[in-house]
Scaffold this motif. Structure first.
Motif, PDB file in Angstrom:
ATOM      1  N   CYS B  57       0.839  -1.203   0.000  1.00 41.18           N
ATOM      2  CA  CYS B  57       0.000   0.000   0.000  1.00 41.18           C
ATOM      3  C   CYS B  57       0.869   1.247   0.000  1.00 41.18           C
ATOM      4  CB  CYS B  57      -0.908   0.005   1.216  1.00 41.18           C
ATOM      5  SG  CYS B  57      -1.963   1.453   1.295  1.00 41.18           S
ATOM      6  N   ALA B  59      -0.754   4.290   0.111  1.00 42.91           N
ATOM      7  CA  ALA B  59      -1.648   5.313   0.660  1.00 42.91           C
ATOM      8  C   ALA B  59      -2.012   6.369  -0.361  1.00 42.91           C
ATOM      9  CB  ALA B  59      -1.033   5.950   1.911  1.00 42.91           C
ATOM     10  N   HIS B  61      -5.040   6.710  -1.618  1.00 42.24           N
ATOM     11  CA  HIS B  61      -6.445   7.075  -1.395  1.00 42.24           C
ATOM     12  C   HIS B  61      -7.360   6.707  -2.555  1.00 42.24           C
ATOM     13  CE1 HIS B  61      -4.571   9.695   1.641  1.00 42.24           C
ATOM     14  NE2 HIS B  61      -5.666   9.441   2.326  1.00 42.24           N
ATOM     15  N   MET B  74      -7.784   6.354   5.563  1.00 43.26           N
ATOM     16  CA  MET B  74      -6.369   6.119   5.881  1.00 43.26           C
ATOM     17  C   MET B  74      -5.666   7.461   6.063  1.00 43.26           C
ATOM     18  SD  MET B  74      -5.071   5.170   2.085  1.00 43.26           S
ATOM     19  CE  MET B  74      -6.665   4.619   1.585  1.00 43.26           C
ATOM     20  N   ALA B  86       0.770   3.839   4.569  1.00 41.69           N
ATOM     21  CA  ALA B  86      -0.379   4.314   5.339  1.00 41.69           C
ATOM     22  C   ALA B  86      -0.017   4.297   6.811  1.00 41.69           C
ATOM     23  CB  ALA B  86      -1.592   3.411   5.086  1.00 41.69           C
ATOM     24  N   PHE B  89      -4.740   2.622   8.582  1.00 43.23           N
ATOM     25  CA  PHE B  89      -5.618   2.231   7.489  1.00 43.23           C
ATOM     26  C   PHE B  89      -6.814   1.556   8.142  1.00 43.23           C
ATOM     27  CE2 PHE B  89      -7.343  -0.083   4.006  1.00 43.23           C
ATOM     28  CZ  PHE B  89      -6.889   0.512   2.838  1.00 43.23           C
ATOM     29  N   LYS B 131      -5.286  -1.459  10.415  1.00 40.89           N
ATOM     30  CA  LYS B 131      -4.260  -1.895   9.466  1.00 40.89           C
ATOM     31  C   LYS B 131      -3.662  -3.238   9.861  1.00 40.89           C
ATOM     32  CE  LYS B 131      -0.030  -0.284   7.298  1.00 40.89           C
ATOM     33  NZ  LYS B 131       1.030   0.729   7.384  1.00 40.89           N
TER      34      LYS B 131
END
Lengths: 331, 176
Positions: B57, B59, B61, B74, B86, B89, B131
């Motif tokens: 990930c 991050a 969005h 996140m 992230a 998350f 997360k």
């Protein structure tokens, strides 16, 4: 102990036995119907409570009793409360004249295996099945709901139309037995059952009795997908349960009536008479469950058309033919 | 003959239902028997890692933007090498409709659906997965894909050092 007291005691014992057996059978018939219908639709039916779902009826009763007993606003309260009992009561009362075994000889006294051997037993059963309409009609009327009212009106018209065919189907049976007593009718079938003697009457009887008891091919009064629940739309809790139990008791009564009038009652080889009787009753009950799993519901006008234009003339013709044959046989 | 057809139509269903009565029901008795859903079934959502074991990930969005019920949120952060991740998350499974749009939106194949469908819970707050609940060890559906081997300018590899890239072009060498 005097004679009267013993007779009274015997009647009480028979009453208790029949009451218990019929109610227990009705409870387990619900389970049997659900399981058989399930298997016919390739599912299992209730099988979670107890081994194979055998405790399901008890759970259903507990559920029904503990539910809220709801009375709709502006319902006719007393009639509303009283109607379900009438259905169950009339169904139970019909059992009083049904003989389930030949008279028993015990300690030098003859015990008839029937609560009350009325000499007008057939008429008594007809009277009670007409009274059973009141439970439905009053319940539907008192609910103050249009669906209930439609269901009640339908059931009234349906029961009146099919009662005629039902009566005409039984006339040949009474003609051969020469009696209105159910015990006499069973006695007259000692050599062969009325099913073979009057096959047409049997078919008319089965159709009419299915309509009479509002079983599925003819369940217009409670057609779920048109009028919600019909006459019992507004009922909840144990009052609905009483309607339900009444329906299944009347299924047993129908089984008993079919057995007595057409299948030769307790007569049968090898097994004891009571076993034969119960087996035949359960077989007829299975036939009705089978029909419920197989047949669609006809339209209301088709139902009335079939009752008045097919079954009634057929019944009349059957009576005439039976009379002619009887006259010819007796010279 | 209409009458014959009607009589046949009345009695045929009886034989069919009688036949079904003796067949084995098709019911799957759930708690004892469980059906195995196909591998691409859209149930519990997880965050996967790349073949090197790092979080995929970045991050971006995109999943939370694609989500029609807004159940993903996140906080983006960046480590000392410029690699985005992230910081937290959160995926709210009590809102999730398992449409899989987040997995389609994801450029790094980080967020993926799994066939694990038994995530019911009486406590609704336990359906809010953080997360650490979402992150799994392993790559999920693609064993080889590593986002930073194909993209991410100068974060892991030198500029133009990725597998399917070439170095910066000298514009002056392109003159006709």
């Amino acid at each position: 102990m005097n004679d009267l007291l013993i007779t009274l005691l015997l009647i009480l014992v028979k009453l208790g036995l029949i009451f218990g057996v019929v109610l227990g059978m009705a409870a387990y018939l619900v389970l049997a119907e659900r399981k058989i219908l399930g298997r016919m639709q390739l599912r299992y039916g209730p099988n979670r409570v107890g081994p194979g779902g055998m405790i399901q009826p008890m759970c259903d009763v507990i559920k029904l009793i503990t539910k809220e007993d709801f009375i709709p606003d502006r319902a006719d309260k007393w009639v509303f409360l009283f109607a379900p009992g009438l259905t169950a009561l009339t169904a139970l009362l019909s059992f009083a004249v049904v003989p389930f075994a030949p008279p028993l000889h015990l300690f030098g006294r003859e015990i008839p295996m029937v609560v009350c051997d009325l000499n007008v037993g057939v008429l008594y059963i007809f009277g009670l099945s007409s009274l059973a309409v009141y439970g439905v009609v009053l319940g539907g009327w008192a609910s103050n709901s249009k669906y209930s009212l439609i269901g009640a009106v339908r059931s009234m018209a349906q029961l009146i139309s099919y009662e005629l065919a039902l009566g005409l189907a039984l006339v040949p049976v009474i003609m051969t037995a020469k009696s209105f007593s159910l015990t006499e009718i069973v006695m007259s079938q000692a050599d062969w059952p009325n099913l073979l003697r009057h096959p047409l009457a049997f078919i008319i009887f089965m159709i009419a009795v299915a309509a009479e008891s509002k079983r599925t091919p003819f369940d217009m009064p409670e057609a779920e997908n048109e009028i919600v629940g019909g006459f019992h739309t507004e009922y909840s809790g144990m009052r609905f349960g009483l309607f339900f139990v009444g329906e299944y008791i009347s299924l047993i009564v129908i089984g008993a009536m079919t057995t007595v009038f057409f299948l030769g009652g307790w007569h049968g080889p090898f097994l004891p008479p009571v076993v034969w009787f119960v087996m035949k009753v359960l077989f007829v009950a299975f036939l009705f469950i089978w029909a419920r799993g197989s047949m669609p519901r006809p339209r209301y006008d088709q139902l009335m058309h079939f009752g008045w234009k097919v079954l009634l003339p057929l019944g009349l013709v059957n009576v005439v033919i039976t009379g002619a044959v009887l006259v010819a046989l007796n010279g | 003959m209409n009458l014959w057809r009607d009589i046949k139509g009345t009695f045929q269903p009886f034989w069919i239902t009688l036949g079904y009565l003796f067949k084995k029901p098709v019911t799957i008795q759930y708690p004892e028997e469980k059906r195995i859903p196909p591998p691409r079934y859209r149930a519990r959502i997880v965050l996967t890692r790349d073949p090197d074991g790092n979080e995929r990930c970045v991050a971006c969005h995109l999943c939370s933007a694609a989500c029609p019920v807004d159940c993903i949120s996140m906080q983006a952060a960046e480590d000392e090498h410029g690699r985005r991740y992230a910081a937290w998350f959160r995926l709210n499974f009590s809102r999730c409709i398992f449409c899989g749009l987040c997995t389609e939106a994801c450029p790094t194949m980080a967020i993926q659906t799994t066939p694990d469908y038994e995530i019911c819970n009486r406590n609704i707050l336990k359906l809010v997965h953080e997360k650490e609940d979402l992150l799994v060890d392993g790559c999920g559906k693609d064993e080889t894909y590593n986002f930073y081997e194909h993209s991410g300018i100068g974060v892991v590899n030198e500029r133009g050092g990725n597998e399917d890239e070439y170095g910066p072009v000298d514009p002056k060498s392109l003159m006709p």
